[in-house]
Design a protein around this motif. Structure first.
Motif, PDB file in Angstrom:
ATOM      1  N   LEU A  45       2.747  -4.200  58.471  1.00 28.89           N
ATOM      2  CA  LEU A  45       2.170  -4.186  57.133  1.00 28.89           C
ATOM      3  C   LEU A  45       1.000  -5.156  57.049  1.00 28.89           C
ATOM      4  CD1 LEU A  45       5.409  -4.220  54.935  1.00 28.89           C
ATOM      5  CD2 LEU A  45       3.790  -2.322  55.159  1.00 28.89           C
ATOM      6  N   PRO A  46      -0.015  -4.845  56.236  1.00 31.67           N
ATOM      7  CA  PRO A  46      -1.108  -5.802  56.041  1.00 31.67           C
ATOM      8  C   PRO A  46      -0.578  -7.146  55.541  1.00 31.67           C
ATOM      9  CG  PRO A  46      -1.645  -3.674  55.064  1.00 31.67           C
ATOM     10  CD  PRO A  46      -0.211  -3.605  55.461  1.00 31.67           C
ATOM     11  N   LYS A  47      -1.191  -8.227  55.963  1.00 33.90           N
ATOM     12  CA  LYS A  47      -0.713  -9.566  55.608  1.00 33.90           C
ATOM     13  C   LYS A  47      -0.659  -9.778  54.098  1.00 33.90           C
ATOM     14  CE  LYS A  47      -2.150 -11.887  59.870  1.00 33.90           C
ATOM     15  NZ  LYS A  47      -2.996 -12.965  60.457  1.00 33.90           N
ATOM     16  N   ARG A  48      -1.588  -9.177  53.383  1.00 32.35           N
ATOM     17  CA  ARG A  48      -1.610  -9.377  51.933  1.00 32.35           C
ATOM     18  C   ARG A  48      -0.366  -8.770  51.271  1.00 32.35           C
ATOM     19  NH1 ARG A  48      -4.808  -4.964  52.907  1.00 32.35           N
ATOM     20  NH2 ARG A  48      -4.466  -3.129  51.572  1.00 32.35           N
ATOM     21  N   ILE A  49       0.259  -7.774  51.934  1.00 35.38           N
ATOM     22  CA  ILE A  49       1.441  -7.139  51.368  1.00 35.38           C
ATOM     23  C   ILE A  49       2.665  -8.005  51.611  1.00 35.38           C
ATOM     24  CG2 ILE A  49       2.943  -5.110  51.487  1.00 35.38           C
ATOM     25  CD1 ILE A  49       0.272  -4.600  50.162  1.00 35.38           C
ATOM     26  N   VAL A  59      -1.374  -2.000  60.288  1.00 37.17           N
ATOM     27  CA  VAL A  59      -2.355  -2.717  61.116  1.00 37.17           C
ATOM     28  C   VAL A  59      -1.728  -3.015  62.484  1.00 37.17           C
ATOM     29  CG1 VAL A  59      -3.869  -4.725  61.276  1.00 37.17           C
ATOM     30  CG2 VAL A  59      -3.325  -3.756  59.026  1.00 37.17           C
ATOM     31  N   PRO A  60      -2.164  -2.298  63.532  1.00 38.44           N
ATOM     32  CA  PRO A  60      -3.101  -1.172  63.510  1.00 38.44           C
ATOM     33  C   PRO A  60      -2.418   0.083  62.969  1.00 38.44           C
ATOM     34  CG  PRO A  60      -2.248  -1.462  65.722  1.00 38.44           C
ATOM     35  CD  PRO A  60      -1.689  -2.593  64.908  1.00 38.44           C
ATOM     36  N   PRO A  61      -3.202   1.093  62.582  1.00 42.10           N
ATOM     37  CA  PRO A  61      -2.598   2.332  62.081  1.00 42.10           C
ATOM     38  C   PRO A  61      -1.717   2.989  63.142  1.00 42.10           C
ATOM     39  CG  PRO A  61      -4.946   2.246  61.573  1.00 42.10           C
ATOM     40  CD  PRO A  61      -4.670   1.127  62.523  1.00 42.10           C
ATOM     41  N   VAL A  62      -0.716   3.706  62.684  1.00 38.22           N
ATOM     42  CA  VAL A  62       0.199   4.419  63.570  1.00 38.22           C
ATOM     43  C   VAL A  62      -0.114   5.904  63.478  1.00 38.22           C
ATOM     44  CG1 VAL A  62       2.617   5.042  63.969  1.00 38.22           C
ATOM     45  CG2 VAL A  62       2.003   2.678  63.405  1.00 38.22           C
ATOM     46  N   GLY A  63      -0.218   6.558  64.611  1.00 36.94           N
ATOM     47  CA  GLY A  63      -0.529   7.976  64.635  1.00 36.94           C
ATOM     48  C   GLY A  63       0.705   8.839  64.437  1.00 36.94           C
ATOM     49  N   VAL A 121      10.565  13.025  33.113  1.00 35.66           N
ATOM     50  CA  VAL A 121      11.517  13.265  34.190  1.00 35.66           C
ATOM     51  C   VAL A 121      11.071  12.418  35.381  1.00 35.66           C
ATOM     52  CG1 VAL A 121      12.457  14.961  35.799  1.00 35.66           C
ATOM     53  CG2 VAL A 121      12.054  15.602  33.422  1.00 35.66           C
ATOM     54  N   THR A 122      12.011  11.718  36.000  1.00 35.83           N
ATOM     55  CA  THR A 122      11.687  10.902  37.161  1.00 35.83           C
ATOM     56  C   THR A 122      11.782  11.748  38.419  1.00 35.83           C
ATOM     57  OG1 THR A 122      12.511   8.885  36.106  1.00 35.83           O
ATOM     58  CG2 THR A 122      12.301   8.859  38.501  1.00 35.83           C
ATOM     59  N   VAL A 123      10.680  11.821  39.172  1.00 32.13           N
ATOM     60  CA  VAL A 123      10.632  12.533  40.442  1.00 32.13           C
ATOM     61  C   VAL A 123      10.093  11.575  41.496  1.00 32.13           C
ATOM     62  CG1 VAL A 123       9.708  14.505  41.719  1.00 32.13           C
ATOM     63  CG2 VAL A 123      10.221  14.737  39.273  1.00 32.13           C
ATOM     64  N   GLY A 124      10.842  11.388  42.582  1.00 34.57           N
ATOM     65  CA  GLY A 124      10.402  10.508  43.651  1.00 34.57           C
ATOM     66  C   GLY A 124       9.475  11.222  44.618  1.00 34.57           C
ATOM     67  N   SER A 125       8.489  10.486  45.129  1.00 33.34           N
ATOM     68  CA  SER A 125       7.547  11.031  46.109  1.00 33.34           C
ATOM     69  C   SER A 125       7.495  10.107  47.322  1.00 33.34           C
ATOM     70  CB  SER A 125       6.139  11.154  45.521  1.00 33.34           C
ATOM     71  OG  SER A 125       6.084  12.111  44.486  1.00 33.34           O
ATOM     72  N   PRO A 126       8.018  10.541  48.475  1.00 34.44           N
ATOM     73  CA  PRO A 126       7.857   9.738  49.694  1.00 34.44           C
ATOM     74  C   PRO A 126       6.385   9.693  50.105  1.00 34.44           C
ATOM     75  CG  PRO A 126       9.687  11.275  49.919  1.00 34.44           C
ATOM     76  CD  PRO A 126       8.921  11.680  48.685  1.00 34.44           C
ATOM     77  N   VAL A 127       5.860   8.494  50.269  1.00 30.02           N
ATOM     78  CA  VAL A 127       4.452   8.294  50.612  1.00 30.02           C
ATOM     79  C   VAL A 127       4.356   7.867  52.070  1.00 30.02           C
ATOM     80  CG1 VAL A 127       2.365   6.975  50.113  1.00 30.02           C
ATOM     81  CG2 VAL A 127       3.889   7.663  48.239  1.00 30.02           C
ATOM     82  N   ASP A 128       3.592   8.603  52.852  1.00 29.07           N
ATOM     83  CA  ASP A 128       3.365   8.272  54.266  1.00 29.07           C
ATOM     84  C   ASP A 128       2.412   7.083  54.333  1.00 29.07           C
ATOM     85  OD1 ASP A 128       2.271   8.219  56.935  1.00 29.07           O
ATOM     86  OD2 ASP A 128       2.987  10.265  57.216  1.00 29.07           O
ATOM     87  N   PHE A 129       2.852   6.006  55.015  1.00 33.10           N
ATOM     88  CA  PHE A 129       1.999   4.820  55.065  1.00 33.10           C
ATOM     89  C   PHE A 129       1.513   4.513  56.486  1.00 33.10           C
ATOM     90  CE2 PHE A 129       6.456   3.325  55.053  1.00 33.10           C
ATOM     91  CZ  PHE A 129       6.515   2.582  56.228  1.00 33.10           C
TER      92      PHE A 129
END
Length: 477
Positions: A189-193, A298-302, A285-293
């Motif tokens: 994760l980015p350091k700021r997170i 850092v570095p990005p993962v393929g 209505v609450t609907v969850g959305s899985p977000v691809d991160f």
């Protein structure tokens, strides 16, 4: 190459996110499943060789999970036998729906043995007489959510088919190219997170969001019959949009300046609210959305690196006062875009280290909290367009799609991918908690609501429904 021979082994503690998935899986199976239809001759030997090569390439397919005597401190350890098992189901006649039966009766309800490993298995549903023109196969790859999400499952299946097609006539002569083990997602994760100021900011935003949640009183899907966590089992209902319907959906979303994901969320929210055009003022209505991160790390993962790289964020979708599909979709799009802009998905991953229980024995409170306010109660997991190839060697490929087990994270999950010219919209639900008739009602109505919003000729208008669908309740946080 023998298991791990020359390949770097993965040995480390499970990260907080991995530990949560592992705990959920011990309570009730948490599998991710990918399937593709193959026209051509497939042999068990070719699949076994391909599975062995796949495990040699991916460190996370060569692991088991070991824990302390009290079930705490789980760690990845090298598996003794890294061969991915292959099970063949022989149908002498064509049986197009047989693979769904295998998912419902076995793959969604039977856990993978993570204590022994490997965390994957292969099923070949073989149809027609071998060697005839009518021979075809449904290839199913089941992987543990501890080491995979929907993108990973589809990518592993693509590679498995590629390897099996190449070795259909003879074992491959080239050596495998093992991938290096990656650190756990939290360490990338980015350091700021991960920093304390950012964590404090996120906690403040969560508190503000909870206050808004109490005021909005969003609707959640409540079980018709309470099912204890350990007895929860996932069942499947499939839907698909053909090429013409998909084209109409994409063009309309562009015109409305929304994403396909937000249109699907809107259709599900309208259906679960039971309004379909007559929503009450301010109803949500609450609907969850899985977000691809992957791209945020850092570095990005393929996508070709195995792992679970999604975090589910809730959207409290407003379905009133008009209850019109595209107005609801615009609101859902704005809400999810705001949450991504605030990096709520990344902050959630970072904060899991303070929230995940140590073991199954200490998980009752966390599971109860997920039942009460968790974002996965109703969930839409959409990996978007996945370009699964149309051919592999002599084989023709079609119908690639994925399905998600639910375990204790919610009651209704829809998984979506666009492959081979179709949009696959699969609904899974917890058997008993959501009766089959009601689950089919939701799935069919959501699709009809979407197609009706596209104005396609011959599409029946959705029923008006009631102010609340049976066993849908309003909660206060």
């Amino acid at each position: 190459m023998t298991a791990g021979g020359g390949a770097e082994q993965l040995r480390r503690p499970l990260s907080p996110m991995e530990r949560w998935y592992w705990i959920c899986d011990q309570i009730s199976p948490l599998n991710v499943i990918a399937r593709v239809h193959v026209t051509g001759a497939v042999t068990g030997e070719a699949l076994a060789r391909a599975g062995a090569r796949l495990a040699e390439e991916h460190p996370l397919l060569r692991v088991a999970v070991a824990a302390g005597p009290d079930g705490s401190r789980p760690c990845f350890v090298a598996v003794k036998d890294a061969r991915i098992p292959v099970r063949t189901v022989r149908c002498h006649e064509l049986a197009p729906e047989r693979w769904e039966r295998e998912l419902n009766d076995v793959e969604l309800v039977a856990p993978l043995d993570l204590r022994a490993g490997p965390p994957a298995r292969i099923v070949d549903v073989a149809q027609g007489a071998p060697g005839t023109a009518g021979e075809c196969h449904d290839l199913i790859l089941t992987v543990s959510h501890v080491i995979a999400d929907g993108t990973t499952a589809m990518e592993l299946l693509r590679r498995l088919v590629e390897l099996a097609a190449a070795s259909a006539t003879a074992p491959p002569a080239d050596a495998p190219w093992p991938r290096r083990p990656l650190p756990p997602p939290e360490e990338l994760l980015p350091k700021r997170i991960n920093g304390l100021p950012r964590a404090a900011h996120f906690v403040a935003s969560v508190i503000a969001d909870q206050i808004a949640l109490v005021l909005a009183r969003p609707r959640r899907l409540e079980p018709a019959t309470p099912v204890p966590p350990a007895l929860r089992r996932t069942r499947l209902i499939r839907h698909e949009l053909d090429a013409a319907q998909l084209d109409a959906l994409v063009r309309r979303c562009r015109r409305e300046d929304v994403t396909v994901h937000s249109a699907l969320v809107a259709a599900m929210a309208l259906t679960v609210s039971g309004t379909a055009g007559q929503a009450g003022r301010g109803a949500r209505v609450t609907v969850g959305s899985p977000v691809d991160f992957r791209a945020d790390l850092v570095p990005p993962v393929g996508p070709r690196d195995a792992g679970a790289y999604v975090a589910t964020v809730p959207s409290h979708v407003q379905v009133g006062p008009t209850g019109r599909l595209w107005a609801v979709a615009r609101g859902a799009h704005r809400d999810l875009r705001r949450r991504k802009r605030l990096h709520q998905h990344l902050a959630l991953v970072s904060l899991l280290r303070f929230m995940v229980p140590r073991s199954v024995g200490r998980s009752a409170r966390a599971v109860a909290m997920v039942d009460r306010v968790g974002p996965g109660n109703i969930c839409l997991s959409n990996i978007g367009r996945y370009d699964f190839p149309d051919r592999a060697g002599r084989w023709e490929l079609s119908g690639a799609q994925f399905v998600a087990g639910i375990s204790v994270s919610g009651y209704l999950v829809a998984t979506v991918n666009t492959s081979h010219g179709s949009l696959h919209w699969n609904f899974t639900y917890i058997d008993g908690a959501v009766p089959r008739e009601r689950a089919e009602w939701i799935a069919h109505r959501a699709v009809r609501t979407l197609l009706s919003g596209l104005g396609l000729a011959g599409t029946p208008a959705p029923d008006q429904g009631r102010a609340l669908m049976p066993d849908t309740t309003t909660t206060r946080g």
